[in-house]
Design a protein around this motif. Structure first.
Motif, PDB file in Angstrom:
ATOM      1  N   PHE A  83       0.870  -1.362  -0.197  1.00  0.00           N
ATOM      2  CA  PHE A  83      -0.077   0.015  -0.091  1.00  0.00           C
ATOM      3  C   PHE A  83       0.773   1.376  -0.066  1.00  0.00           C
ATOM      4  O   PHE A  83       0.222   2.399  -0.605  1.00  0.00           O
ATOM      5  CB  PHE A  83      -0.935   0.121   1.258  1.00  0.00           C
ATOM      6  CG  PHE A  83      -2.130  -0.597   0.878  1.00  0.00           C
ATOM      7  CD1 PHE A  83      -3.436  -0.196   0.557  1.00  0.00           C
ATOM      8  CD2 PHE A  83      -2.275  -2.041   1.415  1.00  0.00           C
ATOM      9  CE1 PHE A  83      -4.433  -1.124   0.262  1.00  0.00           C
ATOM     10  CE2 PHE A  83      -3.390  -2.643   1.129  1.00  0.00           C
ATOM     11  CZ  PHE A  83      -4.453  -2.330   0.817  1.00  0.00           C
TER      12      PHE A  83
ATOM     13  N   ASP B  16      -3.728   8.511  -2.296  1.00  0.00           N
ATOM     14  CA  ASP B  16      -5.234   8.249  -2.494  1.00  0.00           C
ATOM     15  C   ASP B  16      -5.964   9.304  -3.060  1.00  0.00           C
ATOM     16  O   ASP B  16      -7.196   9.140  -2.988  1.00  0.00           O
ATOM     17  CB  ASP B  16      -5.616   7.692  -0.905  1.00  0.00           C
ATOM     18  CG  ASP B  16      -5.851   9.115  -0.045  1.00  0.00           C
ATOM     19  OD1 ASP B  16      -4.939   9.955  -0.278  1.00  0.00           O
ATOM     20  OD2 ASP B  16      -5.818   8.778   1.047  1.00  0.00           O
TER      21      ASP B  16
ATOM     22  N   ARG C 172      -6.138  12.729  -2.282  1.00  0.00           N
ATOM     23  CA  ARG C 172      -6.775  13.729  -1.340  1.00  0.00           C
ATOM     24  C   ARG C 172      -6.770  14.975  -1.981  1.00  0.00           C
ATOM     25  O   ARG C 172      -7.670  15.817  -1.870  1.00  0.00           O
ATOM     26  CB  ARG C 172      -6.267  13.702  -0.050  1.00  0.00           C
ATOM     27  CG  ARG C 172      -6.385  12.253   0.430  1.00  0.00           C
ATOM     28  CD  ARG C 172      -5.805  12.202   2.153  1.00  0.00           C
ATOM     29  NE  ARG C 172      -6.003  11.171   2.618  1.00  0.00           N
ATOM     30  CZ  ARG C 172      -5.844  10.772   3.855  1.00  0.00           C
ATOM     31  NH1 ARG C 172      -5.647  11.580   4.917  1.00  0.00           N
ATOM     32  NH2 ARG C 172      -6.011   9.708   4.555  1.00  0.00           N
TER      33      ARG C 172
ATOM     34  N   MET D 170      -2.183  -0.384  -5.657  1.00  0.00           N
ATOM     35  CA  MET D 170      -3.194  -0.326  -4.892  1.00  0.00           C
ATOM     36  C   MET D 170      -3.656   1.024  -4.626  1.00  0.00           C
ATOM     37  O   MET D 170      -5.041   1.184  -4.334  1.00  0.00           O
ATOM     38  CB  MET D 170      -2.669  -0.939  -3.419  1.00  0.00           C
ATOM     39  CG  MET D 170      -2.223  -2.450  -3.481  1.00  0.00           C
ATOM     40  SD  MET D 170      -3.650  -3.630  -4.002  1.00  0.00           S
ATOM     41  CE  MET D 170      -4.538  -3.293  -2.668  1.00  0.00           C
ATOM     42  N   LEU D 171      -2.787   2.244  -4.500  1.00  0.00           N
ATOM     43  CA  LEU D 171      -3.200   3.680  -4.080  1.00  0.00           C
ATOM     44  C   LEU D 171      -3.983   4.073  -5.478  1.00  0.00           C
ATOM     45  O   LEU D 171      -4.883   4.631  -5.236  1.00  0.00           O
ATOM     46  CB  LEU D 171      -1.975   4.287  -3.889  1.00  0.00           C
ATOM     47  CG  LEU D 171      -1.382   4.089  -2.573  1.00  0.00           C
ATOM     48  CD1 LEU D 171      -0.073   4.877  -2.248  1.00  0.00           C
ATOM     49  CD2 LEU D 171      -2.208   4.288  -1.302  1.00  0.00           C
TER      50      LEU D 171
ATOM     51  N   ALA E  72      -5.817   2.057  -7.401  1.00  0.00           N
ATOM     52  CA  ALA E  72      -7.120   1.762  -7.541  1.00  0.00           C
ATOM     53  C   ALA E  72      -7.921   2.490  -6.714  1.00  0.00           C
ATOM     54  O   ALA E  72      -9.094   2.465  -6.913  1.00  0.00           O
ATOM     55  CB  ALA E  72      -6.846   0.299  -7.272  1.00  0.00           C
ATOM     56  N   CYS E  73      -7.465   2.726  -5.474  1.00  0.00           N
ATOM     57  CA  CYS E  73      -8.265   3.289  -4.340  1.00  0.00           C
ATOM     58  C   CYS E  73      -8.719   4.751  -4.663  1.00  0.00           C
ATOM     59  O   CYS E  73      -9.766   5.082  -4.686  1.00  0.00           O
ATOM     60  CB  CYS E  73      -7.320   3.453  -3.265  1.00  0.00           C
ATOM     61  SG  CYS E  73      -8.118   4.560  -1.778  1.00  0.00           S
ATOM     62  N   SER E  74      -7.798   5.847  -5.490  1.00  0.00           N
ATOM     63  CA  SER E  74      -8.137   6.933  -5.797  1.00  0.00           C
ATOM     64  C   SER E  74      -9.152   6.793  -6.977  1.00  0.00           C
ATOM     65  O   SER E  74     -10.142   7.683  -7.168  1.00  0.00           O
ATOM     66  CB  SER E  74      -6.895   7.616  -6.004  1.00  0.00           C
ATOM     67  OG  SER E  74      -6.067   7.109  -7.445  1.00  0.00           O
ATOM     68  N   ARG E  75      -8.857   6.026  -7.896  1.00  0.00           N
ATOM     69  CA  ARG E  75      -9.918   5.762  -8.912  1.00  0.00           C
ATOM     70  C   ARG E  75     -11.042   5.133  -8.721  1.00  0.00           C
ATOM     71  O   ARG E  75     -12.400   5.639  -9.094  1.00  0.00           O
ATOM     72  CB  ARG E  75      -9.192   4.642 -10.102  1.00  0.00           C
ATOM     73  CG  ARG E  75      -7.957   5.314 -11.020  1.00  0.00           C
ATOM     74  CD  ARG E  75      -7.613   4.330 -11.864  1.00  0.00           C
ATOM     75  NE  ARG E  75      -6.612   4.840 -12.962  1.00  0.00           N
ATOM     76  CZ  ARG E  75      -5.714   4.079 -13.376  1.00  0.00           C
ATOM     77  NH1 ARG E  75      -5.955   2.749 -13.572  1.00  0.00           N
ATOM     78  NH2 ARG E  75      -5.000   4.803 -14.564  1.00  0.00           N
ATOM     79  N   SER E  76     -11.447   4.194  -7.581  1.00  0.00           N
ATOM     80  CA  SER E  76     -12.512   3.752  -7.097  1.00  0.00           C
ATOM     81  C   SER E  76     -13.462   4.980  -6.545  1.00  0.00           C
ATOM     82  O   SER E  76     -14.525   5.136  -6.729  1.00  0.00           O
ATOM     83  CB  SER E  76     -12.344   2.895  -6.234  1.00  0.00           C
ATOM     84  OG  SER E  76     -11.855   1.752  -6.687  1.00  0.00           O
ATOM     85  N   LYS E  77     -12.652   5.939  -5.518  1.00  0.00           N
ATOM     86  CA  LYS E  77     -13.351   6.988  -5.119  1.00  0.00           C
ATOM     87  C   LYS E  77     -13.976   8.104  -6.038  1.00  0.00           C
ATOM     88  O   LYS E  77     -14.836   8.634  -6.032  1.00  0.00           O
ATOM     89  CB  LYS E  77     -12.210   7.652  -4.106  1.00  0.00           C
ATOM     90  CG  LYS E  77     -12.105   7.045  -2.691  1.00  0.00           C
ATOM     91  CD  LYS E  77     -11.388   7.807  -2.175  1.00  0.00           C
ATOM     92  CE  LYS E  77     -10.173   8.404  -2.307  1.00  0.00           C
ATOM     93  NZ  LYS E  77      -9.242   8.910  -1.096  1.00  0.00           N
TER      94      LYS E  77
ATOM     95  N   TRP F   1     -16.814   6.415  -7.491  1.00  0.00           N
ATOM     96  CA  TRP F   1     -18.141   6.581  -6.498  1.00  0.00           C
ATOM     97  C   TRP F   1     -18.695   7.981  -6.454  1.00  0.00           C
ATOM     98  O   TRP F   1     -19.884   8.136  -6.247  1.00  0.00           O
ATOM     99  CB  TRP F   1     -17.637   6.195  -5.204  1.00  0.00           C
ATOM    100  CG  TRP F   1     -18.505   5.798  -4.150  1.00  0.00           C
ATOM    101  CD1 TRP F   1     -18.658   6.699  -3.090  1.00  0.00           C
ATOM    102  CD2 TRP F   1     -19.607   4.872  -3.917  1.00  0.00           C
ATOM    103  NE1 TRP F   1     -19.671   6.459  -2.354  1.00  0.00           N
ATOM    104  CE2 TRP F   1     -20.207   5.232  -2.852  1.00  0.00           C
ATOM    105  CE3 TRP F   1     -19.777   3.746  -4.876  1.00  0.00           C
ATOM    106  CZ2 TRP F   1     -21.397   4.690  -2.431  1.00  0.00           C
ATOM    107  CZ3 TRP F   1     -21.106   2.978  -4.238  1.00  0.00           C
ATOM    108  CH2 TRP F   1     -21.613   3.442  -2.917  1.00  0.00           C
TER     109      TRP F   1
END
Length: 228
Positions: free
Chosen positions: A49, A93, A95, A115-116, A118-123, A126
């Motif tokens: 991560f 992520d 921010r 991983m980071l 994927a996290c930012s793209r998912s947010k 969403w």
């Protein structure tokens, strides 16, 4: 530092386990192997991560450090009055990238950690953020050839000297670089906001280039005393 400690503890536990196994201590060896596996798992999870990919040279590796809300607000404050595109180098992520459209910026986040990213793209998906407002790319910004007039950076002190050399060569004259927590070692800053861990600095490229221009001008024209 955290990764080094985990690796050291895991290595110590593994050695103890091997000694216990050699001495016939099956229960002790099982416990030590379990502890060693736990530390190894924590280290791998942390590296997954928080660390960049293997393609990044070791001296340029920087762990993920999440920016605080106050720090993000300070970055926005130093970008007031500016427009255009914002490049977030090591976006993590996302921010800062998610705060950029509120100031009228189109933001590109450079992040090599899968991983980071994927996290930012998912947010972004969403929240329904348009792709034209925020765009996250999996790319090593050390090798990227971007031309942008607004750049935000939150990296470790060990790489700031290398980064300022790269940006001085690549960025246009009217570019501004916002640096979080760890300032550039050589550039003169134009202004600053916040204090302590939330302090950020603003650097204008044309100001950073003035000392080099002055030195080259002085070296080209010899002093009067040397001509006498």
């Amino acid at each position: 530092m955290f990764a080094l400690r985990c690796f050291t503890v895991w290595r110590t536990v593994l050695r103890s386990s091997l000694r216990s196994t050699a001495a016939g201590g099956s229960v002790i060896s099982s416990v030590t192997l379990l502890i060693g596996s736990a530390f190894a798992g924590v280290y791998r999870l942390w590296a997954m991560f928080c660390m960049p990919g293997l393609r990044v040279p070791f001296r340029l590796k920087v762990p993920f450090l999440p920016s605080t809300k106050e720090q993000t607000l300070n970055v926005i404050k130093l970008l007031e009055g500016r427009k255009g595109h914002l490049a977030d180098l090591g976006s993590g992520d996302g921010r800062l990238a998610f705060a950029a459209p509120s100031m009228g910026f189109q933001c590109t986040g450079f992040e090599i950690n899968s991983m980071l990213l994927a996290c930012s793209r998912s947010k972004a998906w969403w929240r329904g953020v348009p792709h034209t407002d925020i765009h996250f790319v999996k790319q090593d910004f050390w090798k990227a050839s971007f031309i942008c007039i607004n750049v935000a950076v939150f990296l470790a002190p060990a790489v700031m000297g290398v980064l300022e050399e790269k940006l001085l060569k690549k960025l246009p004259e009217d570019a501004r670089v916002i640096v979080c927590r760890f300032p550039f070692p050589h550039w003169p800053h134009s202004c600053t906001a916040g204090s302590g861990l939330n302090q950020v600095w603003a650097y204008d490229v044309h100001t950073a280039r003035e000392p080099s221009r002055t030195s080259s001008h002085q070296s080209y024209f010899p002093s009067i005393s040397s001509m006498i």
